[in-house]
Design a protein around this motif. Structure first.
Motif, PDB file in Angstrom:
ATOM      1  N   GLU A   1      41.485  29.757  43.542  1.00  0.00           N
ATOM      2  CA  GLU A   1      40.326  29.453  42.705  1.00  0.00           C
ATOM      3  C   GLU A   1      39.968  30.637  41.801  1.00  0.00           C
ATOM      4  OE1 GLU A   1      39.075  26.497  42.431  1.00  0.00           O
ATOM      5  OE2 GLU A   1      40.390  25.699  43.982  1.00  0.00           O
ATOM      6  N   LEU A   2      40.090  31.853  42.325  1.00  0.00           N
ATOM      7  CA  LEU A   2      39.827  33.022  41.481  1.00  0.00           C
ATOM      8  C   LEU A   2      40.871  33.127  40.372  1.00  0.00           C
ATOM      9  CD1 LEU A   2      38.772  35.788  44.045  1.00  0.00           C
ATOM     10  CD2 LEU A   2      37.312  34.520  42.465  1.00  0.00           C
TER      11      LEU A   2
ATOM     12  N   ARG B   1      38.523  43.273  44.459  1.00  0.00           N
ATOM     13  CA  ARG B   1      38.075  43.076  43.080  1.00  0.00           C
ATOM     14  C   ARG B   1      39.198  42.448  42.270  1.00  0.00           C
ATOM     15  NH1 ARG B   1      35.265  48.169  43.968  1.00  0.00           N
ATOM     16  NH2 ARG B   1      37.005  49.405  43.127  1.00  0.00           N
ATOM     17  N   MET B   2      38.827  41.444  41.483  1.00  0.00           N
ATOM     18  CA  MET B   2      39.774  40.803  40.571  1.00  0.00           C
ATOM     19  C   MET B   2      39.216  40.902  39.164  1.00  0.00           C
ATOM     20  SD  MET B   2      41.363  36.910  40.436  1.00  0.00           S
ATOM     21  CE  MET B   2      42.265  37.094  41.961  1.00  0.00           C
TER      22      MET B   2
ATOM     23  N   LEU C   1      34.174  28.729  42.529  1.00  0.00           N
ATOM     24  CA  LEU C   1      33.704  30.030  42.983  1.00  0.00           C
ATOM     25  C   LEU C   1      33.153  29.962  44.404  1.00  0.00           C
ATOM     26  CD1 LEU C   1      33.427  32.929  41.876  1.00  0.00           C
ATOM     27  CD2 LEU C   1      31.058  32.364  41.268  1.00  0.00           C
ATOM     28  N   LEU C   2      32.673  28.776  44.803  1.00  0.00           N
ATOM     29  CA  LEU C   2      32.121  28.655  46.151  1.00  0.00           C
ATOM     30  C   LEU C   2      33.176  28.858  47.234  1.00  0.00           C
ATOM     31  CD1 LEU C   2      29.741  25.611  45.657  1.00  0.00           C
ATOM     32  CD2 LEU C   2      29.103  28.004  45.899  1.00  0.00           C
TER      33      LEU C   2
ATOM     34  N   THR D   1      35.892  39.582  32.913  1.00  0.00           N
ATOM     35  CA  THR D   1      35.088  39.388  34.119  1.00  0.00           C
ATOM     36  C   THR D   1      35.734  40.101  35.295  1.00  0.00           C
ATOM     37  OG1 THR D   1      34.316  37.230  33.351  1.00  0.00           O
ATOM     38  CG2 THR D   1      34.156  37.650  35.715  1.00  0.00           C
ATOM     39  N   THR D   2      34.889  40.664  36.143  1.00  0.00           N
ATOM     40  CA  THR D   2      35.331  41.219  37.419  1.00  0.00           C
ATOM     41  C   THR D   2      34.585  40.508  38.536  1.00  0.00           C
ATOM     42  OG1 THR D   2      35.816  43.407  36.501  1.00  0.00           O
ATOM     43  CG2 THR D   2      35.436  43.269  38.876  1.00  0.00           C
ATOM     44  N   VAL D   3      35.341  39.967  39.502  1.00  0.00           N
ATOM     45  CA  VAL D   3      34.741  39.337  40.678  1.00  0.00           C
ATOM     46  C   VAL D   3      34.977  40.249  41.869  1.00  0.00           C
ATOM     47  CG1 VAL D   3      34.723  37.328  42.194  1.00  0.00           C
ATOM     48  CG2 VAL D   3      35.142  37.032  39.753  1.00  0.00           C
TER      49      VAL D   3
END
Length: 597
Positions: free
Chosen positions: A30-31, A67-68, A111-112, A158-160
């Motif tokens: 998902e990421l 971190r992605m 994201l969930l 973006t960083t997740v």
């Protein structure tokens, strides 16, 4: 009065993140999906924008987080509020709510999945359309906050950041992330790196350039061994333009059970959707495993299966047609290899022949059926016999095959899966073909009647035989037939079998239905089984001319029991009792006793 629904956000997060998805492993998928879609959106604005996804596993970050980073379009503050804080809201649908086909995700819930492994998800993003860097932090209990980021991102994207649940930390380690990324994202058309090293090839196996057909075949066989664990019998190229689908079908080198659903590997725009999709091909094609990439088939919300709609149904039919065309080509170009294939996967081909005339033609010409003259294709059998006769069961075939062969009757074993249905479809190939089930009583009409002199001489014996079997509801018929080694034959016509079933039903029914069934049963009274004695058999001939009626009766009883056993007929209690009595009495006579019955 209208009211708004009251939503327990913690419950919704738990429902979607822990019950929609089958495994925590999907969080990487998902990421990656969100990152690739963000890059696709940015490249629609700027074709020269970088296409990079960079992952820092927990060993690299040093604080246990993962971190992605992506070089995608990013989000503005208003988009963060609109998209990340609203479950089910997605930027990847147009104003009519239709999924935009160039994006992987469309449900607004991907994201969930991160909450399967993390209790805190932080999204730091800067929009390519301008604006400051924004930070969204979501918690597993349903709370979130949005604030300006402490540090500005130098470039849009973006960083997740995932902070793991204590007992899920292993999911964020480098080895685990590497396995998941190479599984889900190896073919993605962007560079994916872990700890600064690229880990994906960016291409599907059938889209690579190979120096020669032989090199391609070898590479695809190696791929099948790695993915499915077998070296394929053959490889079939697949393409369904309406579904934006390309791929490969690998033919299994060993037999597969026809009821086992085949699990196929499906990519959605080069992102692995699932390894076990079992609705991609028709059920009869259980002898292949497929790897395909599609741009138009729709995934379910969990992205672990394909949505069942008309397009999937049409695609399934088209793929089945391509597997079928491969078989037809094999029959035309390489009959020896087709025979080898049929020895392994005849059940699948026969199942297809029930619906497809071309496959019926392949089975008719190439698949050897069991006949009374040995293994033989139906096409060859029809050249010898104008009528295709078949038994209903394998037991019936084994009991009658030798007799049918001796009378040159021509008989096919109909006891194997699909064989009777296939034979009944033969008139589709040629309307002049006659197919019918063998009525065992038909054999008796082929036997030679006794010479009148012989029949008169053994009349006392026939009377003893008829009296011996009277209580068993069986008619004694003397005949001469081949093979002579067969002393007797028990034949029960279809009508006799139906009459016996009716009598059994009558005995088990109540008074009212017993009367009704009795009326029907009366019409079938003449339909009784036949016990056919073969006077060409030396033992039967000597028994028929023996002067001792008691010995004759014992011999008839023994031959009757032997005929039942040889024909695989069920033994009733009275049959078993007679067989036992005759065996013991004959044994007693052999030892010098009187052999009392």
């Amino acid at each position: 009065m209208e009211r708004a629904f009251q939503v327990d956000l913690r419950g919704i997060v738990d429902l979607l993140s822990r019950h929609l998805y089958a495994s925590p492993r999907v969080y990487v998928r998902e990421l990656l999906q969100n990152a690739v879609d963000a890059i696709t959106a940015r490249r629609a604005l700027d074709g020269g924008a970088p296409a990079v996804v960079s992952i820092e596993p927990s060993e690299v970050t040093g604080d246990g987080t993962l971190r992605m980073h992506d070089s995608g379009i990013g989000l503005s503050e208003s988009e963060v509020h609109e998209l990340l804080a609203t479950i089910g809201r997605s930027s990847k649908r147009d104003d009519l709510g239709l999924a935009r086909h160039e994006f992987l995700g469309q449900f607004g819930i991907g994201l969930l999945s991160c909450f399967l492994v993390a209790d805190e998800v932080r999204v730091t993003t800067r929009s390519a359309r301008g604006g400051p860097t924004v930070e969204w932090t979501g918690l597993a209990d349903g709370r979130y906050r949005v604030a300006p980021a402490e540090r500005e991102r130098a470039e849009p994207g973006t960083t997740v950041t995932l902070r793991p649940v204590p007992d899920m930390a292993q999911w964020l380690t480098g080895a685990m992330v590497h396995d998941l990324v190479t599984s889900y994202g190896d073919a993605l058309p962007v560079e994916v790196s872990i700890a600064g090293r690229r880990v994906n090839s960016g291409v599907l196996p059938w889209q690579r350039g190979y120096p020669s057909p032989a090199a391609r075949a070898e590479a695809l066989r190696a791929y099948a061994e790695r993915v499915f664990g077998f070296a394929p019998f053959d490889v079939i190229d697949l393409a369904v333009p309406e579904a934006g689908l390309t791929g490969l079908a690998f033919v299994l080198p060993v037999a597969a059970h026809p009821t086992a659903r085949s699990g196929h590997r499906v990519y959605l725009r080069r992102m692995l959707l699932a390894d076990g999709v079992d609705t991609l091909l028709p059920e009869w094609a259980f002898f292949v495993r497929c790897v395909v990439d599609t741009g138009e088939l729709r995934p379910t919300a969990s992205r672990e299966a394909l949505y069942e709609d008309d397009l999937l149904a049409d695609t399934r039919e088209a793929l089945g047609g391509q597997v079928r065309d491969w078989l037809v080509r094999l029959a035309a170009t390489d009959p020896a290899r087709l025979r080898q294939f049929l020895m392994i996967h005849h059940l699948g081909v026969k199942a297809l022949a029930l619906h497809d005339v071309e496959m019926l033609r392949v089975v008719d010409r190439w698949w050897p059926m069991e006949t009374d003259a040995g293994p033989m294709t139906l096409a060859e059998f029809r050249r010898r016999h104008p009528v295709v006769r078949h038994t209903a069961t394998s037991d019936e075939f084994r009991a009658l095959a030798a007799v049918a062969a001796a009378q040159n009757l021509g008989l096919v074993n109909g006891g194997y899966a699909y064989d009777i249905e296939i034979m009944r479809r033969l008139p589709l190939l040629d309307p002049s073909i006659t197919v019918r089930g063998l009525d065992p009583a038909e054999l008796a009409t082929r036997f030679e009647p006794l010479d009148p002199v012989l029949e008169a001489r053994i009349r006392p014996f026939l009377a003893v035989a008829a009296e011996t079997l009277r209580s068993l509801g069986c008619a004694v018929v003397p005949r001469c037939f081949d093979p002579p080694v067969l002393p007797a034959l028990y034949l029960r016509s279809r009508a006799a079998a139906q009459a016996e079933e009716m009598r059994e039903a009558r005995s088990a029914a109540g008074d009212l239905w017993s009367g009704v069934l009795g009326a029907v049963d009366a019409t079938e009274a003449a339909d009784v089984p036949q016990f056919i004695l073969n006077l060409r058999n030396p033992v039967v001939r000597r028994l028929a001319e023996a002067p001792d009626p008691a010995l004759a009766s014992l011999g008839v009883q023994a031959l009757y029991g032997q005929a039942l056993l040889a024909g695989h007929h069920p033994l009733r209690p009275e049959d078993s009792a007679m067989l036992n009595r005759s065996f013991l009495a004959l044994l007693d006579r052999a030892m010098g006793g009187r052999g009392a019955q």
